[in-house]
Design a protein around this motif. Structure first.
Motif, short mmCIF file in Angstrom:
data_model
loop_
_atom_site.label_atom_id
_atom_site.label_comp_id
_atom_site.label_asym_id
_atom_site.label_seq_id
_atom_site.Cartn_x
_atom_site.Cartn_y
_atom_site.Cartn_z
N ASP A 136 1.13 -1.34 0.05
CA ASP A 136 -0.28 0.23 -0.07
C ASP A 136 0.69 1.38 0.15
O ASP A 136 0.68 2.42 -0.60
CB ASP A 136 -0.61 0.00 1.08
N GLU A 137 2.26 0.89 0.38
CA GLU A 137 2.53 2.12 0.95
C GLU A 137 3.81 2.34 -0.44
O GLU A 137 3.07 3.40 -0.64
CB GLU A 137 4.39 2.54 1.78
N ASP A 138 4.40 1.69 -1.23
CA ASP A 138 4.37 1.64 -3.08
C ASP A 138 2.90 2.28 -3.72
O ASP A 138 3.89 3.45 -4.57
CB ASP A 138 4.66 0.09 -2.96
N ARG A 139 2.48 1.85 -4.04
CA ARG A 139 0.83 2.63 -4.40
C ARG A 139 0.89 3.88 -3.94
O ARG A 139 0.74 4.72 -5.16
CB ARG A 139 0.16 1.70 -4.35
N HIS A 140 0.89 4.89 -2.78
CA HIS A 140 0.64 5.64 -2.25
C HIS A 140 1.98 6.93 -2.77
O HIS A 140 1.54 7.56 -3.09
CB HIS A 140 0.40 6.00 -0.68
N ARG A 141 2.71 6.04 -2.93
CA ARG A 141 3.85 6.40 -2.69
C ARG A 141 3.71 7.35 -4.69
O ARG A 141 4.32 7.89 -4.91
CB ARG A 141 5.63 6.24 -2.82
N LEU A 142 3.73 6.00 -5.29
CA LEU A 142 3.55 5.63 -6.52
C LEU A 142 2.48 7.04 -7.28
O LEU A 142 2.51 8.05 -8.16
CB LEU A 142 3.35 4.80 -7.81
N GLU A 143 0.81 7.25 -6.31
CA GLU A 143 -0.07 7.97 -6.93
C GLU A 143 0.93 9.49 -6.50
O GLU A 143 0.27 10.39 -7.82
CB GLU A 143 -0.66 7.51 -6.20
N ALA A 144 1.44 9.35 -5.52
CA ALA A 144 1.71 10.43 -5.25
C ALA A 144 2.80 11.41 -6.07
O ALA A 144 3.20 12.80 -6.37
CB ALA A 144 2.86 10.86 -3.71
#
Length: 464
Positions: A136-144
């Motif tokens: 989830d952290e990876d996905r949030h970072r990519l979206e950011a």
């Protein structure tokens, strides 16, 4: 003629993208579906795949519908995928909840690098499901970072670990090609939703096929491999897949595929060029099959010959010259009643129009070619050919021997017999100079039939 088990009605669909004009290859798919539905007392759905908002245009959709109706295909139902977004969103949500639709953030360049790396390692160039490893952290970072995901359908080609795929065969009895097998392990998880949230063909198509009760999907054999993934998607959405059939494709004479972006072989262009709809339908259906290509005079006649499994497994090359041959055969058999309106639009009308058509139809490839002969009859010869001095003197002498009116089908024989007696000429030396003087052309309709249409006064006006 194909009959379904228990005479169950067939529901089929033709689903063009309105991003261009349909060509004869598209017409082949539409006709296979139309004929199959009619043989099996079924329904033909025209479903516009217009989810590509940037390229889909209303004028293309209207042209596609008009072209189909001109060919004799009138849909029982018309649907627009752009109006069914809620159904696709609901299906996508169901797949997400089941863990079968997952977000991916790779760019095209990243995917291409991975593909080349797998090839270098002698591995199949399929997507490695790296996105499933993202936290989830990876996905949030990519979206950011501003990345937006595209969404892939997780194929059921593994036991417990999606990174350890195994051979997973999908089988179906193709209504055209017979038994078929696709291994899902040889495929990448298909992208169903683009980064911008729009849908690719696969998800809307499957959702619509389920909700519209499609029983048979008949399309080009370039979709054979896709069928395995689509059958898996049908099952993931709780439905058994329809029967599939994949016919061979038409290519240009050069072997290249036909494209909607080239209007040269579009149905609209062929219609403007003067081809009869049944010439196009006959070639589109019969080429590349076990049946001989012949001009069918009606859709009913074509229906009697049609079997979906008569298509061969190799591509069929489309030759425009063959289409002209079929058109010529159809035109030669057209009655005056069948073409009267078209002739009138060319100002070919009046008491001798019927006899004129009967006289010229065997010498033309297209109905529009009659206009040239009408001008010859009414206005005088074209100047394609000239007479040499010897023939010029002969024709002048022959015109002096024209019989009196009334003229009929025997007048030509009476006249030429008199000319033969007076000049000693016979055969080609007699007939060809007279034909050139009367029409300006060295070939054409029988002069015995043409002469009464020209009339004595019109003939005298052509004396050189």
């Amino acid at each position: 003629m194909t009959e379904l088990e228990n005479n169950r009605p067939a529901t089929v669909r033709f689903a063009p993208s309105p991003t261009g004009y349909i060509h004869i290859g598209n017409a082949r798919t539409a006709l296979f579906n139309w004929l199959f539905a009619r043989q099996n007392h079924g329904e033909f759905i025209l479903r516009f795949d217009d989810t590509d908002e940037a390229r889909s245009k209303t004028e293309f959709a209207e042209a596609i519908r008009a072209d189909l109706e001109w060919l004799g295909i009138v849909p029982d139902t018309v649907a627009w995928q752009s109006k069914r977004g809620e159904a696709y969103a609901a299906a996508a949500d169901r797949l997400r909840e089941a863990g079968l639709l997952y977000p991916c953030f790779e760019t095209g360049e990243e995917l291409e690098r991975r593909r080349k790396l797998r090839l270098a390692r002698r591995l199949p160039p399929v997507y490695g499901r790296e996105a499933l490893k993202l936290t989830d952290e990876d996905r949030h970072r990519l979206e950011a970072e501003g990345r937006k995901p595209h969404w892939r359908f997780l194929l059921p080609n593994f036991a417990d670990n999606p990174f350890e795929t195994r051979r997973t065969e999908v089988h179906w009895d193709d209504v055209v090609r017979g038994p078929q097998t696709v291994d899902l392990a040889s495929m990448s998880d298909p992208v169903l939703i683009r980064e911008d949230g729009t849908y690719l063909y696969t998800l809307p198509s499957v959702v619509d096929d389920i909700e519209m009760g499609v029983t048979h999907i008949i399309r080009g054999d370039d979709h054979v491999t896709n069928t395995g993934a689509q059958i898996a998607l049908f099952r993931a959405l709780g439905s058994e897949a329809p029967a599939f059939g994949h016919h061979n494709l038409l290519t240009a004479a050069s072997g290249e595929g036909l494209s909607k972006r080239s209007s040269a072989l579009s149905i609209g262009t062929l219609r403007e060029d003067g081809y009869e709809p049944m010439a196009i339908a006959s070639l589109a259906v019969l080429i590349g099959t076990s049946e001989s290509v012949a001009a069918m005079g009606s859709m009913s006649a074509l229906l009697e010959l049609f079997r979906p499994d008569f298509a061969s497994k190799s591509a069929a090359k489309f030759d425009p010259a063959e289409l002209t041959t079929l058109n010529r055969a159809l035109v030669h058999d057209l009655s005056y009643e069948a073409v009267a309106d078209r002739l009138a639009a060319m100002d070919i009308s009046g008491p001798k129009a019927d006899a004129f058509w009967t006289t010229v139809r065997k010498n033309i490839d297209f109905v529009k070619d009659a206009a040239r002969w009408w001008s010859i009859v009414e206005n005088g010869p074209v100047r394609d050919e000239t007479l040499d001095d010897g023939d010029l003197e002969f024709v002048r002498e022959a015109f002096a021997l024209l019989p009196p009116e009334p003229w009929d089908g025997a007048t030509w024989s009476v006249w030429t017999d008199a000319v033969k007696s007076a000049t000693g000429r016979k055969g080609r030396a007699l007939f060809m100079p007279l034909r050139v003087a009367l029409t300006g052309i060295r070939s054409g309709p029988e002069l015995a039939d043409l002469l009464p249409l020209i009339g004595r006064e019109g003939t005298l006006a052509r004396r050189p």
